[in-house]
Design an enzyme around this catalytic site. Structure first.
Site, short mmCIF file in Angstrom:
data_model
loop_
_atom_site.label_atom_id
_atom_site.label_comp_id
_atom_site.label_asym_id
_atom_site.label_seq_id
_atom_site.Cartn_x
_atom_site.Cartn_y
_atom_site.Cartn_z
N ARG A 51 0.83 -1.10 -0.24
CA ARG A 51 -0.06 -0.12 0.08
C ARG A 51 0.80 1.28 -0.05
O ARG A 51 0.64 2.12 -0.78
CB ARG A 51 -1.05 0.15 1.22
CG ARG A 51 -2.31 -0.25 1.11
CD ARG A 51 -2.77 -0.64 2.20
NE ARG A 51 -2.16 -1.71 2.83
CZ ARG A 51 -2.30 -2.74 2.37
NH1 ARG A 51 -3.15 -3.20 1.43
NH2 ARG A 51 -1.58 -3.97 2.98
N LYS A 80 25.06 -3.97 0.49
CA LYS A 80 26.56 -4.16 0.39
C LYS A 80 27.01 -3.22 1.63
O LYS A 80 28.49 -3.00 1.89
CB LYS A 80 27.16 -3.32 -0.94
CG LYS A 80 26.62 -4.09 -2.23
CD LYS A 80 27.30 -2.87 -3.32
CE LYS A 80 26.74 -3.51 -4.67
NZ LYS A 80 26.92 -2.60 -5.62
N HIS A 129 4.93 6.34 11.53
CA HIS A 129 4.60 5.97 10.20
C HIS A 129 3.54 7.45 10.12
O HIS A 129 2.22 7.26 9.79
CB HIS A 129 3.77 4.87 10.16
CG HIS A 129 3.39 4.36 8.88
ND1 HIS A 129 3.59 4.94 7.57
CD2 HIS A 129 2.61 2.97 8.32
CE1 HIS A 129 3.26 4.56 6.52
NE2 HIS A 129 2.54 3.36 6.80
#
Lengths: 306, 138
Positions: A51, A80, A129
Protein backbone atom coordinates in the site's frame (compact mmCIF):
# COMPACT_ATOMS: atom_id res chain seq x y z
CA UNK A 1 15.30 21.37 4.42
CA UNK A 2 11.83 20.47 5.67
CA UNK A 3 11.17 16.75 6.04
CA UNK A 4 8.43 14.72 7.70
CA UNK A 5 9.74 12.21 10.22
CA UNK A 6 7.05 12.29 12.90
CA UNK A 7 3.46 13.45 12.66
CA UNK A 8 4.35 15.93 15.40
CA UNK A 9 6.68 17.70 12.93
CA UNK A 10 3.45 19.18 11.56
CA UNK A 11 1.43 21.74 13.50
CA UNK A 12 -2.32 21.25 13.87
CA UNK A 13 -2.76 24.13 11.43
CA UNK A 14 -0.48 22.48 8.87
CA UNK A 15 -2.39 19.21 9.18
CA UNK A 16 -5.65 21.09 8.64
CA UNK A 17 -4.14 22.73 5.55
CA UNK A 18 -2.97 19.36 4.18
CA UNK A 19 -6.44 17.92 4.72
CA UNK A 20 -7.99 20.93 2.96
CA UNK A 21 -5.59 20.47 0.04
CA UNK A 22 -6.39 16.74 -0.12
CA UNK A 23 -10.12 17.52 -0.18
CA UNK A 24 -9.53 20.01 -3.00
CA UNK A 25 -7.54 17.38 -4.93
CA UNK A 26 -10.48 14.98 -4.52
CA UNK A 27 -12.89 17.63 -5.83
CA UNK A 28 -10.64 19.03 -8.57
CA UNK A 29 -8.08 16.44 -9.67
CA UNK A 30 -7.43 18.11 -13.04
CA UNK A 31 -6.16 21.22 -11.25
CA UNK A 32 -3.24 19.21 -9.85
CA UNK A 33 -2.50 16.88 -12.79
CA UNK A 34 0.62 18.80 -13.89
CA UNK A 35 1.66 20.22 -10.52
CA UNK A 36 4.86 18.12 -10.27
CA UNK A 37 5.77 17.81 -13.94
CA UNK A 38 9.51 17.21 -14.28
CA UNK A 39 9.96 16.36 -10.60
CA UNK A 40 11.02 12.92 -9.31
CA UNK A 41 10.07 11.04 -6.17
CA UNK A 42 12.46 8.31 -4.96
CA UNK A 43 10.71 5.58 -3.01
CA UNK A 44 13.34 3.76 -0.92
CA UNK A 45 11.64 0.79 0.66
CA UNK A 46 14.00 -1.42 2.64
CA UNK A 47 11.10 -3.38 4.10
CA UNK A 48 8.14 -5.00 2.28
CA UNK A 49 5.14 -2.81 1.53
CA UNK A 50 2.29 -2.83 -0.95
CA UNK A 51 0.00 0.00 0.00
CA UNK A 52 2.40 2.65 1.13
CA UNK A 53 4.86 2.37 -1.75
CA UNK A 54 2.17 2.15 -4.42
CA UNK A 55 0.26 4.96 -2.75
CA UNK A 56 3.31 7.25 -2.88
CA UNK A 57 4.00 6.29 -6.47
CA UNK A 58 0.37 6.72 -7.56
CA UNK A 59 0.32 10.08 -5.77
CA UNK A 60 3.39 11.32 -7.65
CA UNK A 61 2.08 10.08 -11.01
CA UNK A 62 -1.27 11.80 -10.42
CA UNK A 63 0.65 15.03 -9.79
CA UNK A 64 2.34 14.63 -13.18
CA UNK A 65 5.72 13.64 -11.69
CA UNK A 66 7.95 10.61 -12.05
CA UNK A 67 9.15 7.92 -9.68
CA UNK A 68 12.49 6.20 -8.97
CA UNK A 69 12.06 3.11 -6.86
CA UNK A 70 14.02 0.76 -4.62
CA UNK A 71 11.64 -1.89 -3.43
CA UNK A 72 13.86 -4.04 -1.21
CA UNK A 73 17.14 -3.80 0.67
CA UNK A 74 18.47 -6.69 -1.42
CA UNK A 75 18.24 -4.69 -4.63
CA UNK A 76 20.16 -1.64 -3.38
CA UNK A 77 23.61 -0.79 -2.10
CA UNK A 78 22.27 -1.31 1.43
CA UNK A 79 22.94 -5.00 0.72
CA UNK A 80 26.62 -4.06 0.34
CA UNK A 81 26.59 -2.32 3.69
CA UNK A 82 26.04 1.27 2.53
CA UNK A 83 24.96 3.54 5.36
CA UNK A 84 21.61 5.30 5.41
CA UNK A 85 23.45 8.62 5.37
CA UNK A 86 25.35 7.77 2.19
CA UNK A 87 22.22 6.40 0.54
CA UNK A 88 20.38 9.65 1.31
CA UNK A 89 23.21 11.80 -0.06
CA UNK A 90 23.37 9.69 -3.22
CA UNK A 91 19.64 9.64 -3.91
CA UNK A 92 19.48 13.41 -3.35
CA UNK A 93 21.52 13.70 -6.56
CA UNK A 94 18.77 12.01 -8.55
CA UNK A 95 15.46 12.86 -6.92
CA UNK A 96 13.58 15.95 -5.75
CA UNK A 97 11.99 14.22 -2.76
CA UNK A 98 12.47 10.88 -0.96
CA UNK A 99 9.97 8.55 0.71
CA UNK A 100 11.79 6.01 2.90
CA UNK A 101 10.66 2.89 4.71
CA UNK A 102 13.25 1.12 6.83
CA UNK A 103 13.10 -1.68 9.42
CA UNK A 104 15.39 0.22 11.79
CA UNK A 105 13.84 2.93 13.93
CA UNK A 106 15.28 6.37 13.27
CA UNK A 107 16.65 5.55 9.80
CA UNK A 108 14.52 8.21 8.04
CA UNK A 109 15.71 10.74 10.63
CA UNK A 110 19.30 9.92 9.69
CA UNK A 111 18.37 10.20 6.02
CA UNK A 112 16.74 13.60 6.55
CA UNK A 113 19.85 14.89 8.33
CA UNK A 114 21.99 13.93 5.34
CA UNK A 115 19.76 14.45 2.31
CA UNK A 116 19.61 17.72 0.39
CA UNK A 117 15.98 17.08 -0.57
CA UNK A 118 12.91 16.55 1.65
CA UNK A 119 12.58 13.09 3.23
CA UNK A 120 9.24 11.56 4.13
CA UNK A 121 9.22 8.78 6.72
CA UNK A 122 7.16 5.99 5.15
CA UNK A 123 7.49 3.81 8.27
CA UNK A 124 10.49 3.02 10.48
CA UNK A 125 10.24 -0.23 12.40
CA UNK A 126 7.65 -0.02 15.16
CA UNK A 127 8.29 3.68 15.61
CA UNK A 128 6.54 6.19 13.32
CA UNK A 129 4.40 6.13 10.21
CA UNK A 130 3.24 9.72 9.79
CA UNK A 131 1.68 9.45 6.33
CA UNK A 132 -0.54 6.61 7.52
CA UNK A 133 -1.59 8.95 10.29
CA UNK A 134 -2.35 11.68 7.78
CA UNK A 135 -4.47 9.17 5.84
CA UNK A 136 -6.23 8.23 9.09
CA UNK A 137 -6.84 11.89 9.94
CA UNK A 138 -8.25 12.63 6.49
CA UNK A 139 -10.53 9.61 6.87
CA UNK A 140 -11.73 10.73 10.31
CA UNK A 141 -12.37 14.26 9.03
CA UNK A 142 -14.33 12.96 6.03
CA UNK A 143 -16.29 10.42 8.10
CA UNK A 144 -16.92 12.44 11.25
CA UNK A 145 -16.51 16.02 10.07
CA UNK A 146 -14.41 16.84 13.14
CA UNK A 147 -11.63 15.63 15.44
CA UNK A 148 -12.70 17.06 18.78
CA UNK A 149 -14.93 15.25 21.25
CA UNK A 150 -14.35 11.78 19.79
CA UNK A 151 -13.85 8.52 21.70
CA UNK A 152 -11.26 6.54 19.78
CA UNK A 153 -10.69 2.86 20.50
CA UNK A 154 -7.44 1.19 19.47
CA UNK A 155 -7.51 -2.60 19.43
CA UNK A 156 -4.82 -5.25 18.97
CA UNK A 157 -1.08 -4.66 18.95
CA UNK A 158 -0.65 -1.33 20.71
CA UNK A 159 2.96 -2.06 21.66
CA UNK A 160 4.58 -2.37 18.25
CA UNK A 161 1.83 -0.72 16.20
CA UNK A 162 3.48 2.41 14.86
CA UNK A 163 0.24 3.61 13.28
CA UNK A 164 -1.35 3.56 16.70
CA UNK A 165 1.44 5.59 18.29
CA UNK A 166 1.37 8.22 15.57
CA UNK A 167 -2.43 8.56 15.53
CA UNK A 168 -2.63 8.85 19.31
CA UNK A 169 0.01 11.60 19.17
CA UNK A 170 -1.91 13.45 16.49
CA UNK A 171 -5.38 13.08 18.00
CA UNK A 172 -4.10 14.06 21.45
CA UNK A 173 -3.68 17.60 20.16
CA UNK A 174 -7.41 18.08 19.64
CA UNK A 175 -9.78 18.99 22.49
CA UNK A 176 -11.97 16.53 24.38
CA UNK A 177 -10.60 13.41 22.72
CA UNK A 178 -10.71 10.22 24.78
CA UNK A 179 -8.80 7.02 24.10
CA UNK A 180 -9.80 3.43 24.82
CA UNK A 181 -6.82 1.07 24.60
CA UNK A 182 -7.80 -2.55 23.99
CA UNK A 183 -4.99 -5.12 23.90
CA UNK A 184 -3.57 -8.25 25.48
CA UNK A 185 -1.34 -7.55 28.50
CA UNK A 186 1.79 -8.27 26.45
CA UNK A 187 0.90 -5.78 23.72
CA UNK A 188 -0.16 -2.78 25.79
CA UNK A 189 0.68 0.76 24.74
CA UNK A 190 4.30 1.57 25.75
CA UNK A 191 4.72 3.59 28.92
CA UNK A 192 6.28 6.55 27.11
CA UNK A 193 3.11 6.98 25.07
CA UNK A 194 0.96 6.82 28.18
CA UNK A 195 3.27 9.29 29.92
CA UNK A 196 2.46 11.84 27.22
CA UNK A 197 -1.28 11.31 27.73
CA UNK A 198 -0.88 11.68 31.48
CA UNK A 199 1.18 14.84 31.14
CA UNK A 200 -1.53 16.40 28.97
CA UNK A 201 -4.37 15.15 31.19
CA UNK A 202 -5.94 13.30 28.27
CA UNK A 203 -8.37 10.64 29.47
CA UNK A 204 -7.70 7.03 28.53
CA UNK A 205 -8.70 3.60 29.74
CA UNK A 206 -6.93 0.27 29.20
CA UNK A 207 -8.80 -2.97 28.87
CA UNK A 208 -8.46 -6.45 27.44
CA UNK A 209 -12.20 -6.70 26.70
CA UNK A 210 -13.30 -5.24 23.36
CA UNK A 211 -16.98 -6.07 23.83
CA UNK A 212 -17.17 -4.26 27.13
CA UNK A 213 -16.17 -0.92 25.59
CA UNK A 214 -17.70 -1.31 22.11
CA UNK A 215 -20.81 0.88 22.79
CA UNK A 216 -18.64 3.84 23.81
CA UNK A 217 -16.66 4.10 20.62
CA UNK A 218 -16.96 6.67 17.82
CA UNK A 219 -14.00 5.08 16.07
CA UNK A 220 -12.64 1.55 16.35
CA UNK A 221 -9.09 1.35 15.02
CA UNK A 222 -8.15 -2.30 14.58
CA UNK A 223 -4.54 -3.41 14.13
CA UNK A 224 -2.74 -6.54 13.04
CA UNK A 225 -0.44 -8.41 15.39
CA UNK A 226 2.72 -8.13 13.32
CA UNK A 227 4.83 -11.26 12.97
CA UNK A 228 7.86 -9.21 11.90
CA UNK A 229 7.99 -7.33 15.22
CA UNK A 230 8.48 -10.48 17.31
CA UNK A 231 11.83 -12.06 18.07
CA UNK A 232 10.02 -15.14 19.33
CA UNK A 233 7.63 -17.06 17.05
CA UNK A 234 5.86 -18.66 20.01
CA UNK A 235 4.83 -15.28 21.38
CA UNK A 236 3.47 -14.29 17.97
CA UNK A 237 1.41 -17.47 17.61
CA UNK A 238 0.00 -17.10 21.10
CA UNK A 239 -1.13 -13.50 20.57
CA UNK A 240 -2.06 -13.25 16.90
CA UNK A 241 -5.72 -14.18 17.29
CA UNK A 242 -6.41 -12.13 20.39
CA UNK A 243 -9.11 -10.05 18.69
CA UNK A 244 -11.15 -10.96 15.64
CA UNK A 245 -13.91 -8.54 14.69
CA UNK A 246 -16.98 -10.38 13.42
CA UNK A 247 -20.49 -9.05 12.57
CA UNK A 248 -22.04 -10.34 15.81
CA UNK A 249 -19.53 -8.31 17.83
CA UNK A 250 -20.88 -5.14 16.28
CA UNK A 251 -24.35 -5.69 17.76
CA UNK A 252 -23.61 -3.33 20.62
CA UNK A 253 -21.71 -0.81 18.51
CA UNK A 254 -23.05 2.59 17.52
CA UNK A 255 -24.66 2.97 14.14
CA UNK A 256 -22.26 5.79 13.30
CA UNK A 257 -19.14 3.87 14.40
CA UNK A 258 -16.23 4.12 11.96
CA UNK A 259 -14.16 0.93 11.74
CA UNK A 260 -10.62 1.66 10.63
CA UNK A 261 -7.55 -0.47 9.98
CA UNK A 262 -4.19 0.54 8.50
CA UNK A 263 -4.08 -2.74 6.53
CA UNK A 264 -2.91 -5.28 5.66
CA UNK A 265 -5.23 -7.38 7.74
CA UNK A 266 -4.73 -11.06 8.38
CA UNK A 267 -7.85 -12.25 10.14
CA UNK A 268 -8.53 -9.56 12.75
CA UNK A 269 -11.47 -8.19 10.73
CA UNK A 270 -13.80 -10.72 9.15
CA UNK A 271 -14.42 -10.11 5.44
CA UNK A 272 -18.11 -10.17 6.33
CA UNK A 273 -17.58 -6.73 7.88
CA UNK A 274 -16.41 -5.27 4.57
CA UNK A 275 -19.96 -4.67 3.35
CA UNK A 276 -20.99 -2.98 6.61
CA UNK A 277 -21.36 0.77 5.99
CA UNK A 278 -19.31 1.36 9.12
CA UNK A 279 -16.21 -0.22 7.53
CA UNK A 280 -13.82 2.54 6.45
CA UNK A 281 -10.52 0.73 5.88
CA UNK A 282 -10.57 0.75 2.10
CA UNK A 283 -11.56 4.41 2.18
CA UNK A 284 -8.40 4.92 4.25
CA UNK A 285 -6.35 3.43 1.42
CA UNK A 286 -7.79 5.86 -1.11
CA UNK A 287 -7.47 8.78 1.27
CA UNK A 288 -3.83 7.81 1.76
CA UNK A 289 -3.09 8.58 -1.87
CA UNK A 290 -4.78 11.99 -1.73
CA UNK A 291 -3.08 13.09 1.47
CA UNK A 292 0.32 11.97 0.13
CA UNK A 293 -0.34 14.10 -2.94
CA UNK A 294 -1.00 17.06 -0.64
CA UNK A 295 2.15 16.32 1.37
CA UNK A 296 4.41 15.96 -1.68
CA UNK A 297 3.08 19.29 -2.97
CA UNK A 298 3.69 21.01 0.36
CA UNK A 299 7.25 19.74 0.84
CA UNK A 300 8.29 20.38 -2.77
CA UNK A 301 6.86 23.91 -2.56
CA UNK A 302 8.71 24.59 0.69
CA UNK A 303 11.91 23.24 -0.86
CA UNK A 304 11.46 25.60 -3.83
CA UNK A 305 11.30 22.70 -6.27
CA UNK A 306 7.89 23.51 -7.71
CA UNK B 1 39.01 7.92 57.17
CA UNK B 2 41.64 10.27 55.70
CA UNK B 3 42.12 11.14 52.07
CA UNK B 4 44.98 13.58 51.48
CA UNK B 5 44.04 17.01 50.22
CA UNK B 6 45.05 17.67 46.63
CA UNK B 7 47.29 20.40 45.25
CA UNK B 8 46.02 20.58 41.70
CA UNK B 9 42.94 18.64 40.73
CA UNK B 10 39.17 18.25 40.68
CA UNK B 11 36.77 17.38 43.47
CA UNK B 12 33.27 16.29 42.52
CA UNK B 13 31.19 16.87 45.62
CA UNK B 14 27.57 16.46 46.68
CA UNK B 15 27.13 13.31 44.62
CA UNK B 16 23.97 11.43 45.54
CA UNK B 17 25.05 8.48 47.70
CA UNK B 18 25.49 5.47 45.46
CA UNK B 19 25.98 7.42 42.22
CA UNK B 20 29.74 7.80 42.62
CA UNK B 21 30.70 4.57 40.88
CA UNK B 22 28.47 5.28 37.89
CA UNK B 23 30.04 8.71 37.52
CA UNK B 24 33.50 7.12 37.85
CA UNK B 25 32.69 4.73 35.02
CA UNK B 26 30.98 7.19 32.66
CA UNK B 27 33.69 9.83 33.17
CA UNK B 28 36.30 7.22 32.26
CA UNK B 29 38.25 7.86 35.46
CA UNK B 30 39.50 4.28 35.51
CA UNK B 31 41.70 5.11 32.54
CA UNK B 32 43.60 7.89 34.35
CA UNK B 33 47.16 7.40 35.63
CA UNK B 34 46.76 9.86 38.50
CA UNK B 35 45.30 9.12 41.92
CA UNK B 36 41.52 8.99 42.03
CA UNK B 37 39.54 8.48 45.22
CA UNK B 38 35.87 7.59 45.45
CA UNK B 39 34.58 8.20 48.93
CA UNK B 40 31.20 6.62 49.53
CA UNK B 41 28.55 7.39 52.10
CA UNK B 42 30.19 10.50 53.54
CA UNK B 43 28.12 12.11 56.29
CA UNK B 44 26.53 15.32 55.01
CA UNK B 45 24.48 17.84 56.95
CA UNK B 46 22.55 18.77 53.81
CA UNK B 47 22.21 15.39 52.12
CA UNK B 48 22.45 12.88 54.97
CA UNK B 49 24.90 10.77 52.95
CA UNK B 50 26.83 11.66 49.83
CA UNK B 51 29.65 10.42 47.61
CA UNK B 52 32.75 12.42 46.72
CA UNK B 53 35.27 11.86 43.93
CA UNK B 54 38.76 13.38 44.21
CA UNK B 55 40.99 13.46 41.13
CA UNK B 56 44.62 14.36 41.69
CA UNK B 57 45.10 16.11 38.35
CA UNK B 58 43.50 18.99 36.43
CA UNK B 59 41.77 16.92 33.80
CA UNK B 60 38.99 18.14 31.51
CA UNK B 61 35.64 17.09 32.95
CA UNK B 62 32.62 16.25 30.81
CA UNK B 63 30.00 18.25 32.66
CA UNK B 64 27.25 16.71 30.53
CA UNK B 65 28.00 13.33 32.10
CA UNK B 66 27.64 14.75 35.59
CA UNK B 67 24.49 16.65 34.60
CA UNK B 68 23.01 13.42 33.27
CA UNK B 69 23.96 11.15 36.19
CA UNK B 70 23.57 13.53 39.09
CA UNK B 71 22.71 17.18 38.34
CA UNK B 72 22.89 18.05 42.05
CA UNK B 73 26.64 17.42 42.17
CA UNK B 74 29.17 20.25 42.29
CA UNK B 75 32.58 20.40 40.67
CA UNK B 76 35.43 22.14 42.50
CA UNK B 77 38.64 23.04 40.67
CA UNK B 78 41.70 23.14 42.93
CA UNK B 79 44.90 24.96 42.01
CA UNK B 80 47.82 25.30 44.44
CA UNK B 81 45.61 23.84 47.14
CA UNK B 82 43.09 26.67 46.69
CA UNK B 83 39.52 26.43 45.44
CA UNK B 84 39.55 28.55 42.26
CA UNK B 85 36.23 27.54 40.75
CA UNK B 86 33.04 25.94 41.99
CA UNK B 87 30.46 24.89 39.42
CA UNK B 88 26.93 23.69 39.81
CA UNK B 89 25.75 21.43 37.03
CA UNK B 90 22.61 21.61 34.92
CA UNK B 91 21.08 18.72 33.01
CA UNK B 92 22.27 18.90 29.39
CA UNK B 93 19.63 19.23 26.69
CA UNK B 94 21.61 16.80 24.50
CA UNK B 95 23.80 13.95 25.67
CA UNK B 96 26.21 12.76 23.00
CA UNK B 97 28.46 9.71 23.10
CA UNK B 98 27.93 8.98 26.80
CA UNK B 99 25.42 6.14 26.83
CA UNK B 100 24.21 3.76 24.14
CA UNK B 101 20.67 3.10 22.94
CA UNK B 102 19.57 -0.35 24.06
CA UNK B 103 16.75 -0.72 21.53
CA UNK B 104 17.77 -3.55 19.17
CA UNK B 105 15.52 -2.02 16.50
CA UNK B 106 17.27 1.38 16.63
CA UNK B 107 19.31 2.41 13.60
CA UNK B 108 22.31 2.88 15.93
CA UNK B 109 22.29 -0.88 16.54
CA UNK B 110 23.47 -1.51 12.97
CA UNK B 111 25.24 1.71 11.92
CA UNK B 112 28.29 1.90 14.14
CA UNK B 113 29.48 5.33 12.97
CA UNK B 114 26.36 7.11 14.23
CA UNK B 115 26.73 9.06 17.46
CA UNK B 116 24.49 7.85 20.24
CA UNK B 117 22.57 11.02 21.10
CA UNK B 118 19.86 11.45 23.72
CA UNK B 119 17.59 14.43 24.23
CA UNK B 120 16.17 15.59 27.56
CA UNK B 121 12.40 15.20 27.11
CA UNK B 122 11.21 15.49 30.71
CA UNK B 123 13.32 17.64 33.02
CA UNK B 124 11.25 16.92 36.14
CA UNK B 125 11.40 13.18 35.54
CA UNK B 126 15.05 13.32 34.32
CA UNK B 127 14.02 11.44 31.21
CA UNK B 128 16.33 11.23 28.21
CA UNK B 129 15.25 9.65 24.94
CA UNK B 130 17.24 8.47 21.93
CA UNK B 131 16.96 11.10 19.17
CA UNK B 132 16.56 8.35 16.57
CA UNK B 133 14.05 5.90 18.02
CA UNK B 134 12.85 7.79 21.15
CA UNK B 135 13.63 4.88 23.45
CA UNK B 136 14.08 5.96 27.05
CA UNK B 137 17.66 5.94 28.37
CA UNK B 138 18.58 3.77 31.32
Amino acid sequence: MRSLISILDLSVQEIDELIDTACDIIENPAKYAEACRGRKLATLFFEPSTRTRLSFEAAMYELGGNVLSVSSADSSSAAKGESVADTAKTVSCYADIIAMRHPKEGAPYVAAKNASVPVINAGDGGHNHPTQTLADLLTIRREKGRFDGLTVGFCGDLKFGRTVHSLIGAMARYPDVRFVLISPEELKLPSYEKDVLKQKNIPYVQTTDLMEVMPELDILYMTRVQRERFFNEEDYLRLKDSYVLEPKKLAAARQDLSIMHPLPRVNEISVAIDSDPRACYFKQVLNGKYIRMALILKLLKEAGRI
Amino acid sequence: MNIDSITNGVVIDHITAGAGMRLYELLGLGELDCSVAIIKNVQSAKMGKKDIIKIDALIPIDFDVIGYVDPGATVNIIRDEKLVEKRTIDMPELLTGVIKCKNPRCITSVEQELDHVFRLTDRAGKVYRCIYCETKAG
